[in-house]
Design a protein around this motif. Structure first.
Motif, PDB file in Angstrom:
ATOM      1  N   GLU A 182      -6.822 -11.326  12.346  1.00 20.89           N
ATOM      2  CA  GLU A 182      -8.190 -11.551  13.073  1.00 20.89           C
ATOM      3  C   GLU A 182      -8.955 -10.380  12.557  1.00 20.89           C
ATOM      4  O   GLU A 182     -10.245 -10.976  13.137  1.00 20.89           O
ATOM      5  CB  GLU A 182      -7.551 -11.213  14.432  1.00 20.89           C
ATOM      6  N   PHE A 183      -8.393  -9.208  12.512  1.00 20.67           N
ATOM      7  CA  PHE A 183      -9.524  -8.395  11.972  1.00 20.67           C
ATOM      8  C   PHE A 183      -9.631  -8.635  10.660  1.00 20.67           C
ATOM      9  O   PHE A 183      -9.732  -8.988   9.681  1.00 20.67           O
ATOM     10  CB  PHE A 183      -8.986  -6.874  12.194  1.00 20.67           C
ATOM     11  N   PRO A 184     -11.107  -7.835  10.372  1.00 18.31           N
ATOM     12  CA  PRO A 184     -11.830  -7.277   8.442  1.00 18.31           C
ATOM     13  C   PRO A 184     -10.809  -6.291   8.367  1.00 18.31           C
ATOM     14  O   PRO A 184     -10.257  -5.650   8.541  1.00 18.31           O
ATOM     15  CB  PRO A 184     -12.878  -6.667   9.485  1.00 18.31           C
ATOM     16  N   GLU A 218      -1.408  -3.045  13.493  1.00 14.60           N
ATOM     17  CA  GLU A 218      -1.754  -4.423  14.407  1.00 14.60           C
ATOM     18  C   GLU A 218      -2.491  -4.128  16.242  1.00 14.60           C
ATOM     19  O   GLU A 218      -3.068  -4.633  16.647  1.00 14.60           O
ATOM     20  CB  GLU A 218      -1.115  -4.687  14.716  1.00 14.60           C
ATOM     21  N   PRO A 219      -0.855  -3.018  16.505  1.00 17.76           N
ATOM     22  CA  PRO A 219      -1.180  -2.728  18.220  1.00 17.76           C
ATOM     23  C   PRO A 219      -3.032  -1.618  18.312  1.00 17.76           C
ATOM     24  O   PRO A 219      -2.973  -1.944  19.312  1.00 17.76           O
ATOM     25  CB  PRO A 219      -0.056  -2.136  18.572  1.00 17.76           C
ATOM     26  N   GLU A 220      -2.848  -1.261  17.674  1.00 18.17           N
ATOM     27  CA  GLU A 220      -4.216  -0.482  17.893  1.00 18.17           C
ATOM     28  C   GLU A 220      -5.204  -0.828  17.796  1.00 18.17           C
ATOM     29  O   GLU A 220      -6.156  -0.298  18.326  1.00 18.17           O
ATOM     30  CB  GLU A 220      -3.849   1.320  16.682  1.00 18.17           C
ATOM     31  N   LEU A 221      -5.636  -1.472  16.965  1.00 24.35           N
ATOM     32  CA  LEU A 221      -6.664  -2.847  16.565  1.00 24.35           C
ATOM     33  C   LEU A 221      -6.412  -3.544  17.719  1.00 24.35           C
ATOM     34  O   LEU A 221      -7.945  -3.780  17.967  1.00 24.35           O
ATOM     35  CB  LEU A 221      -6.201  -3.381  15.445  1.00 24.35           C
ATOM     36  N   VAL A 222      -5.875  -4.105  18.375  1.00 25.38           N
ATOM     37  CA  VAL A 222      -5.951  -5.111  19.374  1.00 25.38           C
ATOM     38  C   VAL A 222      -6.315  -3.942  20.464  1.00 25.38           C
ATOM     39  O   VAL A 222      -7.001  -3.920  21.675  1.00 25.38           O
ATOM     40  CB  VAL A 222      -4.406  -5.175  19.613  1.00 25.38           C
ATOM     41  N   MET A 226      -8.621  -4.266  10.373  1.00 23.04           N
ATOM     42  CA  MET A 226      -7.496  -3.558   9.306  1.00 23.04           C
ATOM     43  C   MET A 226      -7.299  -2.922   8.455  1.00 23.04           C
ATOM     44  O   MET A 226      -8.372  -3.454   7.131  1.00 23.04           O
ATOM     45  CB  MET A 226      -6.460  -5.303   9.297  1.00 23.04           C
ATOM     46  N   SER A 227      -6.650  -1.268   7.272  1.00 29.80           N
ATOM     47  CA  SER A 227      -6.464  -0.938   6.834  1.00 29.80           C
ATOM     48  C   SER A 227      -5.158  -1.634   6.082  1.00 29.80           C
ATOM     49  O   SER A 227      -3.883  -1.422   5.928  1.00 29.80           O
ATOM     50  CB  SER A 227      -6.323   0.422   5.916  1.00 29.80           C
ATOM     51  N   VAL A 228      -5.507  -1.999   4.399  1.00 37.22           N
ATOM     52  CA  VAL A 228      -3.674  -2.779   3.932  1.00 37.22           C
ATOM     53  C   VAL A 228      -3.940  -1.917   2.298  1.00 37.22           C
ATOM     54  O   VAL A 228      -5.130  -2.369   2.000  1.00 37.22           O
ATOM     55  CB  VAL A 228      -3.894  -4.616   3.655  1.00 37.22           C
ATOM     56  N   ASP A 257       0.022 -13.011  11.659  1.00 33.45           N
ATOM     57  CA  ASP A 257      -0.911 -13.901  12.422  1.00 33.45           C
ATOM     58  C   ASP A 257      -2.504 -12.646  13.174  1.00 33.45           C
ATOM     59  O   ASP A 257      -3.901 -12.631  13.212  1.00 33.45           O
ATOM     60  CB  ASP A 257      -1.109 -14.915  12.963  1.00 33.45           C
ATOM     61  N   VAL A 258      -1.545 -12.206  14.138  1.00 30.81           N
ATOM     62  CA  VAL A 258      -2.550 -11.007  14.675  1.00 30.81           C
ATOM     63  C   VAL A 258      -3.057 -10.190  14.298  1.00 30.81           C
ATOM     64  O   VAL A 258      -4.926 -10.034  13.722  1.00 30.81           O
ATOM     65  CB  VAL A 258      -1.320 -10.219  15.577  1.00 30.81           C
TER      66      VAL A 258
END
Length: 313
Positions: free
Chosen positions: A298-300, A267-271, A283-285, A294-295
């Motif tokens: 926010e991303f696809p 998450e911090p990297e995408l932010v 976001m890779s899951v 929740d952060v």
């Protein structure tokens, strides 16, 4: 005459009944249509949106090459299982540092020691790694000192350039001997092949050194994948949680940040990427990744890298 009146009254009542039926039908027509629209949101067994209409407004996944033609990928939790890095690579580096040091000359040993000392010097004074080193009796043996530095930094999962460089060298020896084979997800090679066919450039950005990246992908379970990448980036471009790093990478690629699709599990990297103006942070899951907050939502979100492979240039 009486029969005529009776027929007329019967016809009149029939006409009134017809008018009443038409009126009822017309009054119910619009609610019926509205009810159909409302019901559509309930879906099968009232469980979901049968038309997936929310996909158009929520969690919009970028489609390559339609939206952009430059893909920047994280490694851990994206192309490769986190468990491979933490359960295979890191223990291998920790357990084989001393063995590796026996294969290099004195000058190289001194260079390695200096780089690790520099890594420690960049940490805050109250950082646990520094505290751990201060609690130990410093050895006069430079090789033992290196091992101690490596263990103290790795115990706190420090991402430092000198440490990563040494880990890469230890891993290189392991890959060369066949003791190590890099893990990649099953969807990764097909995605790379698709990107090549669609002229989508793929680059790697990881906290692991560029050398370590090439070793992992060059000796992967899917074969040598290095020819698929246009560029590699590591912490020499900046920390992955810093927005400036993504601006630096965009500049090196000769692009504006908005032209890049960056996929990561962190998450911090995408932010940070979003703050830098990266156009498509995703976001890779994967199994074993850290649960999203929740952060992250926010991303696809993609569960496979093939989800960003589209059609229609």
């Amino acid at each position: 005459l009486e029969d005529t009146e009776t027929s007329f009254m019967l016809l009149f009542h029939l006409l009134l009944s017809y008018i009443a039926i038409v009126a009822i039908t017309m009054s119910n027509e619009q609610p019926t249509k509205k009810r159909k629209v409302d019901d559509a949101s309930n879906g099968f067994n009232a469980a979901t949106d049968i038309n997936n209409a929310s996909d158009l407004t929520e969690n919009t996944i970028p489609i390559l090459p339609r939206d952009c033609k430059t893909l920047l990928l994280d490694i851990e939790g994206c192309t490769t299982a986190i468990s491979f890095v933490h359960d295979v690579l890191f223990p291998f580096a920790r357990n084989n540092v001393a063995k590796y040091l026996e294969t290099v000359g004195e000058d190289d040993v001194k260079t390695i020691a200096d780089s690790l000392v520099a890594d420690v010097a960049k940490l805050d004074e109250d950082h646990p790694s520094r505290k751990e080193l201060e609690s130990k009796e410093e050895s006069d043996d430079i090789k033992k000192k290196i091992v101690s530095l490596v263990h103290s930094l790795m115990n706190q999962d420090v991402k430092a350039t000198g440490l990563k460089g040494l880990q890469g060298k230890v891993w290189k020896a392991g890959y060369a001997s066949g003791e190590l084979l890099g893990h990649v997800y099953d969807d990764f090679k097909p995605m790379l092949d698709w990107c090549k066919s669609q002229d989508v450039s793929v680059s790697i950005y990881s906290s692991g050194s560029i050398g370590a990246q090439k070793l992992l992908f060059g000796h992967s379970i899917a074969g040598d994948l290095c020819s698929h990448f246009s560029s590699h980036f590591d912490t020499t471009s900046g920390g992955k949680k810093e927005a400036q790093s993504y601006k630096n990478i965009a500049k090196d690629l000769g692009l504006e940040p908005k032209e890049i699709c960056f996929v990561s599990d962190a998450e911090p990297e995408l932010v940070a990427a979003r703050e830098a103006g990266v156009g498509f942070p995703v976001m890779s899951v994967r199994p074993g990744n850290i649960p999203l907050t929740d952060v992250g939502r926010e991303f696809p979100i993609v569960h496979s890298l093939l989800q960003i492979c589209g059609s229609g240039k």
